[in-house]
Design a protein around this motif. Structure first.
Motif, PDB file in Angstrom:
ATOM      1  N   GLY A  70       0.718  -1.061  -0.078  1.00 23.24           N
ATOM      2  CA  GLY A  70      -0.378  -0.124  -0.057  1.00 23.24           C
ATOM      3  C   GLY A  70       0.904   1.339  -0.093  1.00 23.24           C
ATOM      4  N   ARG A  71       0.525   2.293  -0.328  1.00 22.14           N
ATOM      5  CA  ARG A  71       0.821   3.717   0.059  1.00 22.14           C
ATOM      6  C   ARG A  71       0.923   4.138   1.522  1.00 22.14           C
ATOM      7  NH1 ARG A  71       1.205   6.911  -3.627  1.00 22.14           N
ATOM      8  NH2 ARG A  71       2.423   9.008  -3.173  1.00 22.14           N
ATOM      9  N   THR A  72       2.502   4.798   1.886  1.00 20.34           N
ATOM     10  CA  THR A  72       3.065   4.814   3.099  1.00 20.34           C
ATOM     11  C   THR A  72       3.452   6.364   3.235  1.00 20.34           C
ATOM     12  OG1 THR A  72       3.517   2.048   3.130  1.00 20.34           O
ATOM     13  CG2 THR A  72       4.691   3.582   4.497  1.00 20.34           C
ATOM     14  N   THR A  73       2.364   6.395   3.925  1.00 14.83           N
ATOM     15  CA  THR A  73       3.677   8.156   4.806  1.00 14.83           C
ATOM     16  C   THR A  73       4.791   7.245   6.141  1.00 14.83           C
ATOM     17  OG1 THR A  73       1.743   9.114   4.083  1.00 14.83           O
ATOM     18  CG2 THR A  73       3.177   9.972   5.541  1.00 14.83           C
ATOM     19  N   VAL A  74       5.745   7.720   6.162  1.00 16.96           N
ATOM     20  CA  VAL A  74       6.303   7.175   7.219  1.00 16.96           C
ATOM     21  C   VAL A  74       7.388   8.371   7.472  1.00 16.96           C
ATOM     22  CG1 VAL A  74       8.109   6.531   5.453  1.00 16.96           C
ATOM     23  CG2 VAL A  74       8.523   5.985   7.949  1.00 16.96           C
ATOM     24  N   ALA A  75       7.420   8.665   8.687  1.00 18.42           N
ATOM     25  CA  ALA A  75       8.429   9.673   9.548  1.00 18.42           C
ATOM     26  C   ALA A  75       9.307   9.590  11.106  1.00 18.42           C
ATOM     27  CB  ALA A  75       7.440  10.677  10.777  1.00 18.42           C
ATOM     28  N   VAL A  76      10.115   9.144  11.064  1.00 14.96           N
ATOM     29  CA  VAL A  76      11.708   9.003  11.689  1.00 14.96           C
ATOM     30  C   VAL A  76      11.111  10.087  13.006  1.00 14.96           C
ATOM     31  CG1 VAL A  76      14.024   9.034  12.255  1.00 14.96           C
ATOM     32  CG2 VAL A  76      13.076   8.244   9.914  1.00 14.96           C
ATOM     33  N   LEU A  77      10.865   9.555  13.596  1.00 15.69           N
ATOM     34  CA  LEU A  77      10.359  10.504  15.340  1.00 15.69           C
ATOM     35  C   LEU A  77      12.041  10.209  15.726  1.00 15.69           C
ATOM     36  CD1 LEU A  77       7.582   8.900  16.166  1.00 15.69           C
ATOM     37  CD2 LEU A  77       7.919  10.753  14.669  1.00 15.69           C
ATOM     38  N   ALA A  78      12.372   8.745  16.343  1.00 10.86           N
ATOM     39  CA  ALA A  78      13.810   8.682  16.707  1.00 10.86           C
ATOM     40  C   ALA A  78      15.052   8.506  16.509  1.00 10.86           C
ATOM     41  CB  ALA A  78      13.823   8.708  18.241  1.00 10.86           C
ATOM     42  N   GLY A  79      15.705   7.799  17.101  1.00 11.23           N
ATOM     43  CA  GLY A  79      17.080   8.035  16.590  1.00 11.23           C
ATOM     44  C   GLY A  79      17.501   7.880  14.800  1.00 11.23           C
ATOM     45  N   GLU A  80      18.733   7.158  14.463  1.00 10.43           N
ATOM     46  CA  GLU A  80      18.682   6.907  13.211  1.00 10.43           C
ATOM     47  C   GLU A  80      18.408   5.908  12.264  1.00 10.43           C
ATOM     48  OE1 GLU A  80      23.548   8.255  11.245  1.00 10.43           O
ATOM     49  OE2 GLU A  80      23.149   5.857  11.685  1.00 10.43           O
ATOM     50  N   HIS A  81      17.935   6.147  11.924  1.00 12.60           N
ATOM     51  CA  HIS A  81      17.127   4.839  10.198  1.00 12.60           C
ATOM     52  C   HIS A  81      18.116   4.520   9.052  1.00 12.60           C
ATOM     53  CE1 HIS A  81      13.843   1.505  10.056  1.00 12.60           C
ATOM     54  NE2 HIS A  81      13.840   2.612   9.063  1.00 12.60           N
ATOM     55  N   HIS A  82      18.066   2.857   9.014  1.00 13.56           N
ATOM     56  CA  HIS A  82      18.208   2.667   7.703  1.00 13.56           C
ATOM     57  C   HIS A  82      17.347   2.276   6.557  1.00 13.56           C
ATOM     58  CE1 HIS A  82      22.575   4.050   9.038  1.00 13.56           C
ATOM     59  NE2 HIS A  82      22.495   3.996  10.236  1.00 13.56           N
ATOM     60  N   VAL A  83      17.822   2.597   5.464  1.00 14.28           N
ATOM     61  CA  VAL A  83      16.510   1.713   4.717  1.00 14.28           C
ATOM     62  C   VAL A  83      17.664   1.114   3.500  1.00 14.28           C
ATOM     63  CG1 VAL A  83      14.647   1.913   2.865  1.00 14.28           C
ATOM     64  CG2 VAL A  83      14.622   3.271   4.896  1.00 14.28           C
ATOM     65  N   MET A 111      14.512  -3.691   2.259  1.00 13.91           N
ATOM     66  CA  MET A 111      15.536  -3.699   4.378  1.00 13.91           C
ATOM     67  C   MET A 111      15.265  -2.306   5.182  1.00 13.91           C
ATOM     68  SD  MET A 111      16.910  -6.911   3.876  1.00 13.91           S
ATOM     69  CE  MET A 111      17.593  -7.269   5.421  1.00 13.91           C
ATOM     70  N   GLU A 112      15.617  -3.021   6.014  1.00 16.70           N
ATOM     71  CA  GLU A 112      15.405  -2.433   7.086  1.00 16.70           C
ATOM     72  C   GLU A 112      15.922  -1.728   8.664  1.00 16.70           C
ATOM     73  OE1 GLU A 112      11.658   1.294   7.385  1.00 16.70           O
ATOM     74  OE2 GLU A 112      10.728  -0.747   6.451  1.00 16.70           O
ATOM     75  N   TYR A 113      16.752  -1.440   9.448  1.00 20.12           N
ATOM     76  CA  TYR A 113      17.077  -1.654  10.635  1.00 20.12           C
ATOM     77  C   TYR A 113      17.952  -0.075  10.895  1.00 20.12           C
ATOM     78  CZ  TYR A 113      22.309  -0.179   8.866  1.00 20.12           C
ATOM     79  OH  TYR A 113      23.254  -0.389   8.113  1.00 20.12           O
ATOM     80  N   GLY A 114      17.804  -0.081  12.776  1.00 17.49           N
ATOM     81  CA  GLY A 114      18.081   1.340  13.832  1.00 17.49           C
ATOM     82  C   GLY A 114      19.243   0.901  13.571  1.00 17.49           C
ATOM     83  N   GLY A 115      19.876   2.345  13.765  1.00 15.42           N
ATOM     84  CA  GLY A 115      21.061   3.340  14.453  1.00 15.42           C
ATOM     85  C   GLY A 115      21.505   2.646  15.357  1.00 15.42           C
ATOM     86  N   ALA A 116      22.903   3.060  16.027  1.00 10.29           N
ATOM     87  CA  ALA A 116      23.297   2.558  16.963  1.00 10.29           C
ATOM     88  C   ALA A 116      22.615   2.485  17.865  1.00 10.29           C
ATOM     89  CB  ALA A 116      24.624   3.590  17.559  1.00 10.29           C
ATOM     90  N   GLU A 117      21.752   3.766  18.118  1.00 11.62           N
ATOM     91  CA  GLU A 117      20.960   3.143  19.361  1.00 11.62           C
ATOM     92  C   GLU A 117      19.055   3.164  19.462  1.00 11.62           C
ATOM     93  OE1 GLU A 117      21.463   4.347  22.447  1.00 11.62           O
ATOM     94  OE2 GLU A 117      23.784   5.340  21.901  1.00 11.62           O
ATOM     95  N   GLY A 118      19.195   2.568  17.919  1.00 10.59           N
ATOM     96  CA  GLY A 118      17.719   2.324  17.888  1.00 10.59           C
ATOM     97  C   GLY A 118      17.148   3.091  16.746  1.00 10.59           C
ATOM     98  N   SER A 119      15.411   3.279  16.768  1.00  9.36           N
ATOM     99  CA  SER A 119      15.070   3.574  15.906  1.00  9.36           C
ATOM    100  C   SER A 119      13.676   4.114  16.518  1.00  9.36           C
ATOM    101  CB  SER A 119      16.036   4.264  14.486  1.00  9.36           C
ATOM    102  OG  SER A 119      15.458   2.524  13.905  1.00  9.36           O
TER     103      SER A 119
END
Length: 156
Positions: A70-83, A111-119
């Motif tokens: 589906g169509r996705t709207t996404v916002a990073v709220l906290a932490g570094e995030h990798h796509v 794929m997605e993953y959290g940075g050193a502190e998560g996300s």
């Protein structure tokens, strides 16, 4: 969710997540990458095929390899995030910081993953038929469909 996770979320983000029901998803021996993330559904509408939810990645941990149906709207709220996006002729690695917002069409494979502190990310998704994600193996084979109804019933 246990008290230690609640404290880590509070440290990571100024947003209160108290009162939300979190479901933890982990990988196993069948995966060659470390899977460990949490999902908290904020709201669903089965009739309009819409879901809003939070996802919290553990530090340096992934969610399942997947495609957004589906169509996705996404916002990073906290932490570094990798796509890590998979395209037919290239792989693109993007790093997202808090405040990043994107509106993506269906078909986004990554794929997605959290940075050193998560996300911690907010997602709002809507599809034509209620299917939100396809969890895939590394060769692109379908492992599981995830629907709005799955999120509404915490059957993730």
């Amino acid at each position: 969710m246990n008290a230690a996770i609640e404290r880590r979320l509070a440290e990571l983000s100024p947003y209160s997540t108290r009162g939300l029901e979190w479901v933890r998803l982990e990988g196993g021996d069948a995966f060659d990458y470390p899977i460990d993330y949490w999902v908290a559904v904020m709201g669903t509408d089965i009739d309009t095929h819409r879901a809003d939810f939070l996802v919290r990645w553990e530090p340096e941990r992934y969610c399942h390899f997947h495609r957004h149906v589906g169509r996705t709207t996404v916002a990073v709220l906290a932490g570094e995030h990798h796509v890590v996006e998979e395209h037919p002729h290239e792989t693109v690695h993007k790093t997202r910081q808090p405040g990043h917002v994107a509106d993506n069409p269906p078909g986004d494979l990554h794929m997605e993953y959290g940075g050193a502190e998560g996300s911690l990310l907010f997602f709002s998704m809507q599809s034509d038929d209620g299917t939100l994600f396809e969890f895939l193996d590394r060769e692109g084979g379908l492992l599981r469909l995830v629907t709005v109804e799955d999120l509404a019933t915490a059957n993730i």
